[in-house]
Structure formats: structure tokens, C-alpha cells
Design a protein around this motif. Structure first.
Motif, PDB file in Angstrom:
ATOM      1  N   SER A 195      16.011  17.008  47.617  1.00  0.00           N
ATOM      2  CA  SER A 195      15.311  17.176  46.345  1.00  0.00           C
ATOM      3  C   SER A 195      14.806  15.836  45.833  1.00  0.00           C
ATOM      4  O   SER A 195      15.425  14.788  46.055  1.00  0.00           O
ATOM      5  CB  SER A 195      16.259  17.792  45.305  1.00  0.00           C
ATOM      6  N   GLU A 196      13.694  15.878  45.120  1.00  0.00           N
ATOM      7  CA  GLU A 196      13.123  14.679  44.506  1.00  0.00           C
ATOM      8  C   GLU A 196      13.714  14.434  43.121  1.00  0.00           C
ATOM      9  O   GLU A 196      13.196  13.628  42.361  1.00  0.00           O
ATOM     10  CB  GLU A 196      11.595  14.825  44.404  1.00  0.00           C
ATOM     11  N   ALA A 197      14.803  15.101  42.818  1.00  0.00           N
ATOM     12  CA  ALA A 197      15.427  14.952  41.510  1.00  0.00           C
ATOM     13  C   ALA A 197      16.048  13.571  41.351  1.00  0.00           C
ATOM     14  O   ALA A 197      16.453  12.919  42.324  1.00  0.00           O
ATOM     15  CB  ALA A 197      16.500  16.014  41.312  1.00  0.00           C
ATOM     16  N   HIS A 198      16.164  13.155  40.101  1.00  0.00           N
ATOM     17  CA  HIS A 198      16.822  11.893  39.770  1.00  0.00           C
ATOM     18  C   HIS A 198      18.312  12.002  40.057  1.00  0.00           C
ATOM     19  O   HIS A 198      18.893  13.098  40.071  1.00  0.00           O
ATOM     20  CB  HIS A 198      16.592  11.589  38.290  1.00  0.00           C
ATOM     21  N   GLY A 199      18.959  10.878  40.265  1.00  0.00           N
ATOM     22  CA  GLY A 199      20.394  10.868  40.521  1.00  0.00           C
ATOM     23  C   GLY A 199      21.205  11.490  39.402  1.00  0.00           C
ATOM     24  O   GLY A 199      22.266  12.077  39.640  1.00  0.00           O
ATOM     25  N   ALA A 200      20.707  11.389  38.172  1.00  0.00           N
ATOM     26  CA  ALA A 200      21.422  11.993  37.039  1.00  0.00           C
ATOM     27  C   ALA A 200      21.445  13.510  37.162  1.00  0.00           C
ATOM     28  O   ALA A 200      22.424  14.160  36.777  1.00  0.00           O
ATOM     29  CB  ALA A 200      20.764  11.581  35.720  1.00  0.00           C
ATOM     30  N   PHE A 201      20.364  14.094  37.689  1.00  0.00           N
ATOM     31  CA  PHE A 201      20.336  15.537  37.898  1.00  0.00           C
ATOM     32  C   PHE A 201      21.339  15.925  38.984  1.00  0.00           C
ATOM     33  O   PHE A 201      22.056  16.926  38.855  1.00  0.00           O
ATOM     34  CB  PHE A 201      18.927  15.989  38.286  1.00  0.00           C
TER      35      PHE A 201
END
Length: 257
Positions: free
Chosen positions: A167-173
Motif C-alpha cells: 500500500s502507498e499509505a503513510h506509516g501512521a496508517f
């Protein structure tokens, strides 16, 4: 029970959920809106929330426009404990039980660069997805325990699966979803003696056509196609309709290449 599932090529008729009382968080758009609409269309009474009351009311009005009057909108900011408590209290003033709680709401944060967002965005993302899920279950647990068929459905993500990083999600996600998955795992074991099933879905990125548009039925759902919201809805409906001795703890999905 036998875990073999026979899939017919003929779509099954939608389940009749008349009398079921369902709460859906993050229901103003995307998959939360889709779930709220589909639950209502099948006869359930729906309590839907969004960060703003105006956004929740817009979806409730859409549902009423389809001829389904048993829908109530609420404001609930999943990063704010007081807002979550108020949501639970307000629903409790309208019903003596809740049959299904769908933890769908969670802030999406994109970016592979850890420095690409602010501290507040990181905090809000983790609070809404992780802390928000825990506090929402706490707020609604008394109503769930009053039901004869209580289910908690968590829309997690492949971001909550250890080792998966496509996923291209941020590490916080990723952090929020990993926490949500860990909570769901222990919650399932601890609530089972009380008859509460905890069902978690771990989808990759998926197509989410408007459930009120022609694309809902025409979006391809073949073996070579990516996952769709239509199929995810069917997974949720399948799980909650199983006999009470059947605890389906998780749905994991292969990603299309």
C-alpha cells in the motif's frame, strides 16, 4: 464446523435483515456509505455516523429517498473520545440493543515519506483508526451484549497484516491498522464466551463504485479482476448471517497481480 464453502455461479438473493439494528462509523462516503445503504436496503435499522452531522445527514437522506425510513445520522469524530461517548449515548437513547457494530471509520493518510505530513496528521490518523476503534467498542458494548446476535465487524486493511507493504499509505496508517488488528484479535477471544463475534476484513485496495449507480452491477468481478466493494459487502453479509456457532474471525484476500 466444516469450513468448506460451495460457491454457486448464480448470485444469491439478498438476505433479509429486517429487525437488525446496525451502527456504521465513517459512513459519509466510500465503503462506509456503501455499507449503510446496503444494510438499509435489506431491511436493517441503521445508525450511521460521520465526522460532521451534515455529512451523515446527507447519506441518511439518500437512504430515505430509497424508501427506507429506519435510519438515523450522528456526528462522531473518532479521534475525540467525548464525541465517541456521545454517539454511543445517543444511540442508546433510541434502542435497547445493537446487533452489528461496523468499525469502518478511519482516517486515510497517504505518502511513503515519513516526513511528508504534520505531527497533527499522524496523531489524528492513529487516534481515529486505533484509539477510535477501541473506544467505539467500549461505547457500544453494553448495547451489543443486550443483543441475541451481536457482531463487531472491523474494516481493517492489508496494512494491518504483518509483512505486507504494497500500500502507498503513510506509516501512521500502517500503525493504526496494525493496532486495530491486534485489538480485534484479542477482542475476539475475550468476547466469545459472551456470544459476541468479532469479524475483521483485510482487503487490499479495491474498486468502490457508487452503490446507487449502474457500475455497482457492471464492474467486473471475475478471477482476473481486482477486488470490489460489492464482493466485500457480500463477505460482511455472509459472516453475520452464519449460525451463532460459526465464528469467522477474518477475511484475507489475495491481491490481483
Amino acid at each position: 464446523m466444516d469450513d468448506t464453502v460451495n460457491i454457486s455461479s448464480t448470485p444469491a438473493a439478498p438476505a433479509d435483515l429486517t429487525g437488525l439494528r446496525v451502527a456504521v462509523t465513517g459512513a459519509s462516503r466510500d465503503f462506509g456509505r456503501t455499507l449503510a445503504i446496503r444494510f438499509a436496503e435489506r431491511g436493517a435499522e441503521v445508525f450511521l455516523s460521520a465526522r460532521s452531522l451534515a455529512a451523515a445527514t446527507k447519506v441518511a437522506d439518500e437512504i430515505r429517498g430509497l424508501g427506507h425510513e429506519q435510519v438515523r445520522p450522528f456526528a462522531c469524530d473518532l479521534s475525540d473520545p467525548a464525541s465517541i461517548r456521545a454517539f454511543g449515548t445517543a444511540v442508546g437513547e433510541l434502542t435497547d440493543r445493537l446487533d452489528v457494530l461496523v468499525n469502518n471509520g478511519s482516517r486515510w493518510l497517504a505518502g511513503t515519506d515519513l516526513l511528508s505530513c504534520t505531527d497533527d496528521e499522524v496523531s489524528d490518523t492513529i487516534a481515529s483508526g486505533a484509539t477510535g476503534t477501541v473506544l467505539t467498542v467500549r461505547a457500544f458494548l453494553p448495547l451489543l451484549l443486550a443483543s441475541d446476535c451481536p457482531d463487531i465487524v472491523n474494516m481493517v486493511s492489508t496494512a494491518g497484516v504483518p509483512g505486507l507493504h504494497r500500500s502507498e499509505a503513510h506509516g501512521a496508517f500502517y500503525a493504526a491498522k496494525s493496532a486495530q488488528a491486534g485489538f480485534a484479535g484479542v477482542l475476539s477471544k475475550r468476547l466469545r464466551p459472551q456470544g459476541v463475534r468479532v469479524i475483521s476484513l483485510y482487503p487490499p485496495d479495491f474498486a468502490n463504485p457508487d452503490p446507487l449507480s449502474p457500475e455497482w452491477e457492471t464492474t467486473p468481478r471475475g478471477a482476473g479482476d481486482g477486488l470490489t466493494a460489492h464482493s466485500l459487502v457480500e463477505c460482511v453479509m455472509f459472516a453475520i448471517r452464519q449460525p451463532r456457532d460459526c465464528f469467522i474471525s477474518a477475511f484475507h484476500f489475495e491481491q490481483a497481480e
